[in-house]
Design an enzyme around this catalytic site. Structure first.
Site, PDB file in Angstrom:
ATOM      1  N   VAL A 313       0.843  -1.196   0.000  1.00  0.00           N
ATOM      2  CA  VAL A 313       0.000   0.000   0.000  1.00  0.00           C
ATOM      3  C   VAL A 313       0.880   1.249   0.000  1.00  0.00           C
ATOM      4  O   VAL A 313       0.635   2.210  -0.750  1.00  0.00           O
ATOM      5  CB  VAL A 313      -0.947   0.004   1.212  1.00  0.00           C
ATOM      6  CG1 VAL A 313      -1.723   1.319   1.283  1.00  0.00           C
ATOM      7  CG2 VAL A 313      -1.921  -1.173   1.141  1.00  0.00           C
ATOM      8  N   GLN A 316       2.332   1.832  -3.445  1.00  0.00           N
ATOM      9  CA  GLN A 316       1.325   2.321  -4.382  1.00  0.00           C
ATOM     10  C   GLN A 316       0.984   3.784  -4.110  1.00  0.00           C
ATOM     11  O   GLN A 316       0.759   4.567  -5.038  1.00  0.00           O
ATOM     12  CB  GLN A 316       0.064   1.455  -4.287  1.00  0.00           C
ATOM     13  CG  GLN A 316      -1.118   1.934  -5.109  1.00  0.00           C
ATOM     14  CD  GLN A 316      -0.848   1.904  -6.606  1.00  0.00           C
ATOM     15  OE1 GLN A 316      -0.015   1.140  -7.076  1.00  0.00           O
ATOM     16  NE2 GLN A 316      -1.553   2.743  -7.356  1.00  0.00           N
ATOM     17  N   GLU A 317       0.980   4.157  -2.838  1.00  0.00           N
ATOM     18  CA  GLU A 317       0.601   5.526  -2.481  1.00  0.00           C
ATOM     19  C   GLU A 317       1.713   6.530  -2.782  1.00  0.00           C
ATOM     20  O   GLU A 317       1.452   7.601  -3.318  1.00  0.00           O
ATOM     21  CB  GLU A 317       0.248   5.594  -0.989  1.00  0.00           C
ATOM     22  CG  GLU A 317      -1.061   4.899  -0.620  1.00  0.00           C
ATOM     23  CD  GLU A 317      -2.286   5.670  -1.109  1.00  0.00           C
ATOM     24  OE1 GLU A 317      -2.130   6.814  -1.583  1.00  0.00           O
ATOM     25  OE2 GLU A 317      -3.386   5.111  -1.012  1.00  0.00           O
ATOM     26  N   SER A 318       2.964   6.194  -2.434  1.00  0.00           N
ATOM     27  CA  SER A 318       4.016   7.221  -2.490  1.00  0.00           C
ATOM     28  C   SER A 318       5.365   6.720  -2.983  1.00  0.00           C
ATOM     29  O   SER A 318       6.324   7.484  -2.994  1.00  0.00           O
ATOM     30  CB  SER A 318       4.226   7.798  -1.090  1.00  0.00           C
ATOM     31  OG  SER A 318       4.821   6.818  -0.233  1.00  0.00           O
ATOM     32  N   TYR A 443      -5.784   0.416  -8.548  1.00  0.00           N
ATOM     33  CA  TYR A 443      -5.136   0.541  -7.238  1.00  0.00           C
ATOM     34  C   TYR A 443      -5.035  -0.830  -6.562  1.00  0.00           C
ATOM     35  O   TYR A 443      -3.953  -1.257  -6.136  1.00  0.00           O
ATOM     36  CB  TYR A 443      -5.959   1.513  -6.400  1.00  0.00           C
ATOM     37  CG  TYR A 443      -5.469   1.785  -5.007  1.00  0.00           C
ATOM     38  CD1 TYR A 443      -4.543   2.795  -4.772  1.00  0.00           C
ATOM     39  CD2 TYR A 443      -5.962   1.077  -3.919  1.00  0.00           C
ATOM     40  CE1 TYR A 443      -4.109   3.085  -3.484  1.00  0.00           C
ATOM     41  CE2 TYR A 443      -5.536   1.353  -2.626  1.00  0.00           C
ATOM     42  CZ  TYR A 443      -4.618   2.361  -2.417  1.00  0.00           C
ATOM     43  OH  TYR A 443      -4.202   2.641  -1.133  1.00  0.00           O
TER      44      TYR A 443
END
Length: 491
Positions: A313, A316-318, A443
């Site tokens: 996660v 994927q986010e940053s 996502y």
């Protein structure tokens, strides 16, 4: 002759009665003929023993327990027989067959090729086609035909059926040579191709498809020969009772579409992370993840998630950047909004420890708020989608799935409904209106694949140390990699 027929007509009732009596006396004989001691033993002990190998396409311990194509199919067969399933793991294909013929197990199921008949074993009907595929190291000249393999360090798995194919080809290509390993699996071959210990290898197409993302330095070359067949193995000395039941079961699985669905589940997904993306992810995992791994592990202990999922996660986010900031003001390694940060008590979104802890607790809160009817992986994928798009839009997608006659508790159905939130005729029917519904689909898809890669890297590291700890017998015909036997060219 006339008098005989007249006699038979007059006494037909008595002859029918006599025939019935004779038939009834023969019932135990026919029952005995079809009885099978092995099936009776399995029923009496209430479990079926599967002999297999530990590999991602076959059998392994997944996040939610035992998994793998061969295991899943065998578990269904045990259910079909009305018994539980026990698993015995062997190191190589030959050991699996020996365990079955020696009575250690009832069935061998380990991506076993259907070979020419052997006196001591029986095979089930074919389960899958196994297409041999040549793969080679990226950067080498393209390998497109058998002649391109001459002089290459070529590796295969012993007893996989590929060795017999190569021996047939060697009759026409006597300069062809290769290396066979009994103690390695497909991932080990791919690793050796990628790091240069081998130039090429021959594996089965579905095995490469499952593993290719983990080895971006390996290219697929060309199909080698005709497909073989995967089958289960039985001890010929035990009769055909269990074999017959297995074939009936496989017929049923094929007729009902279950076999195709299992194959699609394990081997049919798209390779949406291309080689470049996979290579970049692995490089960044090696370069950056260690800085935050302990924070992910602590957050996982506090919230009950797998730390590798939280790390996926975060990537994927940053891309594991603690100072990341989006144009909309979402910030930090886990990219929290201001309201979300306040909700989970994060005072500094740019602090990696606070961001990871807050993101994990926020995901746990979403997971806990989902309806109890959503279970298993479906529940996790929907929670991740809601982390991205919001819980309200997820509920809207579930309602659209229900409107379309689909089960709203299955992620596959909600995944199809989410992009509809971008279309006016659909989002006007929802409570929360328009959403960029295609984004949570991508996502979740990416996080799942990032997680798979991290899980593979962790498992392969453990297996590497175990493999290196194994004693290796010294032999004069072994190359520098002592796990291989060399088959020389016949020239």
């Amino acid at each position: 002759m006339y008098r005989l027929f007249a006699h038979l007509r007059r006494h037909a009732r008595w002859y029918l009665l006599l025939g019935s009596v004779v038939a009834l006396t023969l019932v135990p004989y026919w029952q005995q003929a079809y009885r099978n001691p092995q099936l009776e033993r399995i029923a009496s002990r209430d479990f079926l023993t599967m002999v297999t190998r530990n590999a991602p396409t076959i059998y392994y311990q997944g996040r939610n327990g035992p998994s793998g194509f061969d295991y899943e199919l065998m578990r269904r067969f045990a259910d079909y027989l009305g018994v539980s399933l026990a698993v015995e793991v062997e190191d190589n294909i030959a050991a699996v067959v020996r365990a079955v013929t020696s009575g250690k197990g009832d069935i061998g199921a380990a991506a076993l090729p259907l070979q020419p008949a052997q006196e001591d074993i029986h095979y089930s009907q074919p389960i899958l086609n196994l297409q041999p595929l040549v793969i080679y190291r990226r950067g080498l000249p393209p390998v497109r035909e058998i002649e391109d393999l001459i002089g290459k360090k070529l590796g295969i798995i012993h007893d996989s059926g590929i060795g017999e194919l190569l021996r047939q080809l060697q009759q026409d290509w006597p300069a062809l040579g290769w290396r066979e390993a009994a103690a390695l699996e497909v991932a080990d071959l791919l690793q050796r191709v990628e790091d240069g210990r081998l130039d090429a290898a021959v594996v089965y197409r579905h095995q490469f498809k499952l593993n290719r993302l983990f080895f971006p330095g390996v290219e697929d070359g060309f199909p080698l020969g005709e497909p073989l067949s995967m089958a289960w193995v039985f001890d010929a000395g035990q009769g055909i009772g269990l074999q017959r039941e297995a074939n009936r079961f496989l017929d049923e699985m094929r007729r009902d579409g279950v076999l195709d669905a299992l194959f699609e589940r394990y081997f049919g997904h798209d390779d949406y992370l291309e080689y470049v993306g996979a290579r970049t992810f692995i490089q960044q995992a090696n370069a950056r993840l260690e800085d935050y791994a302990d924070l992910f592990r602590q957050a996982a202990r506090d919230t009950g998630f797998d730390w590798k999922l939280l790390a996926a996660v975060g990537y994927q986010e940053s891309h594991w950047n603690p100072t990341a900031t989006s144009p909309t003001g979402v910030r930090g390694l886990m990219m929290l909004t201001n309201p979300t940060a306040k909700e989970v008590g994060v005072t500094n979104r740019l602090d990696a420890a606070q961001s990871i802890d807050g993101g994990a607790r926020y995901l746990r809160g979403i997971l806990d708020r989902l309806p109890e009817s959503i279970t298993g992986d479906d529940r996790l994928w929907m929670a991740l989608a809601a982390y991205n798009v919001g819980l309200g839009h997820l509920y809207d997608a579930r309602r659209l799935a229900r409107q379309r006659g689909k089960n709203p508790d299955r992620w596959t159905n909600v995944r199809e409904a989410l992009p509809l939130l971008q279309k006016r005729q659909w989002y006007e029917q929802t409570r929360h209106g328009y959403a960029r519904g295609g984004e949570p689909v991508i996502y979740v898809r990416n996080i799942r694949r990032y997680y798979e890669i991290l899980d593979y890297l962790e498992r392969s590291q453990r297996q590497y140390y175990q493999l290196e700890d194994r004693p290796v017998e010294i032999s004069d015909n072994l190359p520098e990699d002592g796990h291989f036997d060399v088959v020389e060219p016949v020239l």
